[in-house]
Design an enzyme around this catalytic site. Structure first.
Site, short mmCIF file in Angstrom:
data_model
loop_
_atom_site.label_atom_id
_atom_site.label_comp_id
_atom_site.label_asym_id
_atom_site.label_seq_id
_atom_site.Cartn_x
_atom_site.Cartn_y
_atom_site.Cartn_z
N THR A 46 0.87 -1.36 -0.07
CA THR A 46 0.07 0.19 0.14
C THR A 46 0.96 1.35 0.07
O THR A 46 0.62 2.33 -0.63
CB THR A 46 -0.95 0.11 1.29
OG1 THR A 46 -1.38 -1.24 1.32
CG2 THR A 46 -2.17 0.96 0.99
N GLU B 146 9.39 1.41 11.35
CA GLU B 146 8.00 1.98 11.40
C GLU B 146 7.50 2.61 12.64
O GLU B 146 6.90 3.69 12.65
CB GLU B 146 6.84 1.12 10.62
CG GLU B 146 7.36 0.87 9.29
CD GLU B 146 6.24 -0.67 8.98
OE1 GLU B 146 5.95 -0.75 7.72
OE2 GLU B 146 5.70 -1.20 9.76
N GLY C 226 1.30 1.75 5.47
CA GLY C 226 0.12 1.06 5.66
C GLY C 226 -0.05 0.21 6.92
O GLY C 226 0.55 0.63 7.89
N ALA C 227 -1.06 -0.38 6.91
CA ALA C 227 -1.21 -1.31 8.16
C ALA C 227 -1.99 -2.74 7.93
O ALA C 227 -2.33 -2.90 6.59
CB ALA C 227 -2.20 -0.76 8.98
N LYS D 231 -8.90 -4.25 5.57
CA LYS D 231 -7.80 -3.92 6.65
C LYS D 231 -8.81 -3.49 7.97
O LYS D 231 -8.02 -3.63 9.10
CB LYS D 231 -6.72 -2.72 6.47
CG LYS D 231 -5.74 -3.10 5.16
CD LYS D 231 -4.88 -4.43 5.56
CE LYS D 231 -4.01 -4.88 4.48
NZ LYS D 231 -3.20 -3.81 4.06
N GLY E 97 3.51 -6.86 9.29
CA GLY E 97 3.19 -7.90 8.10
C GLY E 97 4.66 -8.29 7.29
O GLY E 97 5.06 -9.05 7.15
N GLY E 98 4.97 -6.88 6.80
CA GLY E 98 6.13 -6.96 5.98
C GLY E 98 7.45 -6.84 6.83
O GLY E 98 8.60 -6.70 6.05
C1 5RP Z 1 5.34 -3.44 6.93
C2 5RP Z 1 3.79 -3.03 7.25
C3 5RP Z 1 2.75 -2.68 6.36
O1 5RP Z 1 2.38 -1.63 6.34
C4 5RP Z 1 1.46 -3.87 6.58
O2 5RP Z 1 2.20 -5.14 6.52
C5 5RP Z 1 0.83 -3.83 5.11
O3 5RP Z 1 1.47 -4.17 4.24
P1 5RP Z 1 0.48 -4.14 2.78
O4 5RP Z 1 0.48 -2.46 2.44
O5 5RP Z 1 1.43 -4.97 1.72
O6 5RP Z 1 -0.54 -5.02 2.88
O7 5RP Z 1 3.75 -2.62 8.48
O8 5RP Z 1 5.79 -3.98 8.18
#
Ligand code: 5RP
Length: 231
Positions: A37, A111, A90-91, A129, A104-105
């Site tokens: 995102t 962050e 993102g979240a 989300k 998640g990433g």
């Molecule tokens: C990475 C994060 C991302 O913002 C979260 O995992 C959301 O990822 P995406 O936008 O790919 O759904 O916290 O550490």
């Protein structure tokens, strides 16, 4: 990218990102998030920069740093900033009171530091989300590798279940060369309390519960943009 050619989920991410960049002012410091995102926000910021906007970006991961640099966005090191004007990130999950699960990433540590230094933290999201209660998504906990067993035991004491994040056969390593435990606490009644408990475990560098760090969530839903503010 033309909007007609991308899947709905990506369209939601893209329109949220394009709305969020409107909050960026000239001659400011901007936190650059990580993930699929935040990617759209970085593209939109790069367009603004091409059109003359002057900003310095603070990347939340090595991946974001190389993407931003490749698109011509100037960067400044996190160590060198004492405040960030706006961050767009993102979240993995958010609730209407703007608490989040992130990481998640795997970029949660940077962050969280970036979010903590940020005056206006903007979270952009697709409509999947938004949740009523946090916790379906497991909470990433970044640990110093030597502390792995200890932290895992403490997560169990808090009635959670931890799984060491892997990358195929290999243990996943963060940009800071640490491990991530993905911790399952089920749906969480009191995220502030759990956040406090996780913060107290020696060896935990950061966890993915982001409490009271967000000013605005901008969510794409179909073709619509919904904005959630801190009440
Ligand atoms: C990475 C994060 C991302 O913002 C979260 O995992 C959301 O990822 P995406 O936008 O790919 O759904 O916290 O550490």
């Amino acid at each position: 990218l033309e909007n007609q050619t991308i899947p709905l989920k990506d369209l939601e991410k893209k329109i949220a990102a394009e709305e969020a960049v409107k909050y960026i002012k000239d001659n400011t410091i901007v936190g650059l998030g990580t993930g699929s995102t935040a990617y759209y926000a970085i593209l939109a910021i790069a367009d603004l920069v091409k059109n003359g906007l002057n900003i310095q970006g603070v990347p939340t991961s090595e991946k974001t740093a190389s993407l931003a640099l490749s698109l011509g966005i100037k960067l400044i090191d996190l160590k060198e900033v004492d405040a960030i004007d706006v961050t767009i990130d993102g979240a993995d999950e958010f609730t209407s009171d703007l608490n989040l699960i992130k990481g998640g990433g795997g970029a949660l540590f940077r962050e969280k530091i970036v979010a903590s230094l940020t005056k206006t933290e903007i979270i952009i999201a697709d409509s999947a989300k938004k949740v009523d209660r946090l916790g379906k998504f497991k909470i990433p906990v970044e640990v110093e590798p030597l502390a792995y067993n200890y932290v895992n035991q403490q997560i169990i004491k808090l009635s959670g279940k931890g799984a060491l994040r892997k990358n195929g056969e290999e243990i996943y390593l963060t940009d800071n060369h640490n491990y991530i435990i993905d911790a399952d606490f089920g749906l969480i009644d009191e995220p502030e309390v759990l956040s406090g408990s996780l913060n107290q475990i020696e060896g935990v560098l950061a966890h993915g519960l982001f409490i009271n760090l967000t000013s605005i969530v901008i969510m794409g839903k179909g073709q619509e943009i919904l904005t959630f503010n801190k009440s």
